[in-house]
Motif scaffolding. Structure first.
Motif, mmCIF file in Angstrom:
data_model
loop_
_atom_site.group_PDB
_atom_site.id
_atom_site.type_symbol
_atom_site.label_atom_id
_atom_site.label_comp_id
_atom_site.label_asym_id
_atom_site.label_seq_id
_atom_site.Cartn_x
_atom_site.Cartn_y
_atom_site.Cartn_z
ATOM 1 N N LEU A 156 0.859 -1.168 0.000
ATOM 2 C CA LEU A 156 0.000 0.000 0.000
ATOM 3 C C LEU A 156 0.900 1.224 0.000
ATOM 4 N N VAL A 157 0.732 2.089 -0.975
ATOM 5 C CA VAL A 157 1.593 3.251 -1.131
ATOM 6 C C VAL A 157 0.749 4.508 -1.034
ATOM 7 N N GLU A 158 0.997 5.291 0.016
ATOM 8 C CA GLU A 158 0.278 6.540 0.213
ATOM 9 C C GLU A 158 0.989 7.680 -0.508
ATOM 10 N N SER A 159 0.211 8.652 -0.926
ATOM 11 C CA SER A 159 0.757 9.846 -1.549
ATOM 12 C C SER A 159 -0.207 10.998 -1.328
ATOM 13 N N GLY A 160 0.247 12.197 -1.627
ATOM 14 C CA GLY A 160 -0.602 13.370 -1.544
ATOM 15 C C GLY A 160 -0.385 14.236 -0.330
ATOM 16 N N GLY A 161 0.453 13.794 0.594
ATOM 17 C CA GLY A 161 0.730 14.598 1.758
ATOM 18 C C GLY A 161 1.600 15.792 1.418
ATOM 19 N N GLY A 162 1.770 16.664 2.392
ATOM 20 C CA GLY A 162 2.588 17.835 2.188
ATOM 21 C C GLY A 162 2.294 18.900 3.211
ATOM 22 N N LEU A 163 2.752 20.094 2.916
ATOM 23 C CA LEU A 163 2.563 21.248 3.786
ATOM 24 C C LEU A 163 1.396 22.079 3.276
ATOM 25 N N VAL A 164 0.489 22.399 4.165
ATOM 26 C CA VAL A 164 -0.683 23.175 3.796
ATOM 27 C C VAL A 164 -0.993 24.171 4.911
ATOM 28 N N ARG A 165 -1.550 25.308 4.539
ATOM 29 C CA ARG A 165 -1.920 26.323 5.521
ATOM 30 C C ARG A 165 -3.218 25.945 6.223
ATOM 31 N N PRO A 166 -3.415 26.411 7.445
ATOM 32 C CA PRO A 166 -4.694 26.161 8.113
ATOM 33 C C PRO A 166 -5.863 26.615 7.250
ATOM 34 N N GLY A 167 -6.887 25.784 7.207
ATOM 35 C CA GLY A 167 -8.035 26.047 6.367
ATOM 36 C C GLY A 167 -7.920 25.480 4.971
ATOM 37 N N GLY A 168 -6.756 24.984 4.625
ATOM 38 C CA GLY A 168 -6.534 24.436 3.309
ATOM 39 C C GLY A 168 -7.007 23.006 3.174
ATOM 40 N N SER A 169 -6.738 22.432 2.010
ATOM 41 C CA SER A 169 -7.197 21.088 1.686
ATOM 42 C C SER A 169 -6.082 20.255 1.085
ATOM 43 N N LEU A 170 -6.186 18.953 1.275
ATOM 44 C CA LEU A 170 -5.312 17.979 0.647
ATOM 45 C C LEU A 170 -6.133 16.748 0.311
ATOM 46 N N ARG A 171 -5.711 16.023 -0.702
ATOM 47 C CA ARG A 171 -6.303 14.736 -1.007
ATOM 48 C C ARG A 171 -5.220 13.680 -0.976
ATOM 49 N N LEU A 172 -5.374 12.721 -0.081
ATOM 50 C CA LEU A 172 -4.449 11.615 0.029
ATOM 51 C C LEU A 172 -4.928 10.449 -0.823
ATOM 52 N N SER A 173 -3.982 9.732 -1.384
ATOM 53 C CA SER A 173 -4.283 8.542 -2.163
ATOM 54 C C SER A 173 -3.522 7.360 -1.598
ATOM 55 N N CYS A 174 -4.122 6.200 -1.684
ATOM 56 C CA CYS A 174 -3.497 4.947 -1.275
ATOM 57 C C CYS A 174 -3.687 3.964 -2.404
ATOM 58 N N ALA A 175 -2.598 3.610 -3.051
ATOM 59 C CA ALA A 175 -2.633 2.681 -4.171
ATOM 60 C C ALA A 175 -2.187 1.305 -3.711
ATOM 61 N N ALA A 176 -2.997 0.309 -3.988
ATOM 62 C CA ALA A 176 -2.688 -1.064 -3.617
ATOM 63 C C ALA A 176 -2.040 -1.788 -4.786
ATOM 64 N N SER A 177 -1.115 -2.671 -4.456
ATOM 65 C CA SER A 177 -0.416 -3.431 -5.484
ATOM 66 C C SER A 177 -1.242 -4.584 -6.016
ATOM 67 N N ILE A 178 -2.340 -4.883 -5.353
ATOM 68 C CA ILE A 178 -3.228 -5.943 -5.779
ATOM 69 C C ILE A 178 -4.633 -5.384 -5.904
ATOM 70 N N ARG A 179 -5.494 -6.166 -6.487
ATOM 71 C CA ARG A 179 -6.863 -5.736 -6.656
ATOM 72 C C ARG A 179 -7.552 -5.567 -5.308
ATOM 73 N N ILE A 180 -8.251 -4.468 -5.168
ATOM 74 C CA ILE A 180 -9.085 -4.247 -3.993
ATOM 75 C C ILE A 180 -10.476 -4.753 -4.316
ATOM 76 N N TRP A 181 -10.872 -5.768 -3.588
ATOM 77 C CA TRP A 181 -12.202 -6.332 -3.767
ATOM 78 C C TRP A 181 -13.218 -5.538 -2.973
ATOM 79 N N GLY A 182 -14.451 -5.616 -3.416
ATOM 80 C CA GLY A 182 -15.513 -4.929 -2.705
ATOM 81 C C GLY A 182 -15.681 -5.396 -1.279
ATOM 82 N N ILE A 183 -15.252 -6.608 -0.986
ATOM 83 C CA ILE A 183 -15.388 -7.144 0.361
ATOM 84 C C ILE A 183 -14.297 -6.645 1.306
ATOM 85 N N ASP A 184 -13.279 -5.976 0.768
ATOM 86 C CA ASP A 184 -12.193 -5.480 1.603
ATOM 87 C C ASP A 184 -12.586 -4.179 2.285
#
Length: 117
Positions: free
Chosen positions: A4-32
């Motif tokens: 599982l590889v996270e990305s999207g972090g960083g430095l942001v000012r208060p009140g700001g926004s970020l979107r984090l992503s987590c990419a899996a090396s295998i298929r994510i099933w609906g049951i997960d």
């Protein structure tokens, strides 16, 4: 073999926004079940948000109304949209997978989020 590889972090000012992503090396099933956790130095790791196999989201009280978790099984990716960030949100954010079959757990290495003016 699961990564599982996270990305999207960083430095942001208060009140700001970020979107984090987590990419899996295998298929994510609906049951997960997928989730986001965070840990600040010297603090315990706390759950931020999870999304169940049924698609039902859970949010910790301290992020309700500000964060949104979503998943795209076709892209093997889970997201965390973070809005109205405050310095208290500063932490290392981890992605977690719980397999629907056998309940095996996997963690990413984390992505740093720093909220500062």
């Amino acid at each position: 073999q699961v990564q599982l590889v996270e990305s999207g972090g960083g430095l942001v000012r208060p009140g700001g926004s970020l979107r984090l992503s987590c990419a899996a090396s295998i298929r994510i099933w609906g049951i997960d079940t997928m989730g986001w956790y965070r840990q600040a130095p010297g603090k315990q790791r706390d759950v931020v948000a999870t999304i169940t196999s049924g698609g039902s989201p859970y949010y910790a009280d301290f992020v309700k109304g500000r964060f949104a978790i979503s998943r795209d099984n076709g892209k093997n990716t889970v997201y965390l949209q973070m809005n109205s960030l405050t310095p208290d949100d500063t932490a290392l954010y981890y992605c977690k997978m719980i397999r629907g079959l056998g309940n095996a757990e996997y963690w990413g290495q984390g992505t740093q989020v720093t909220v500062s003016s």
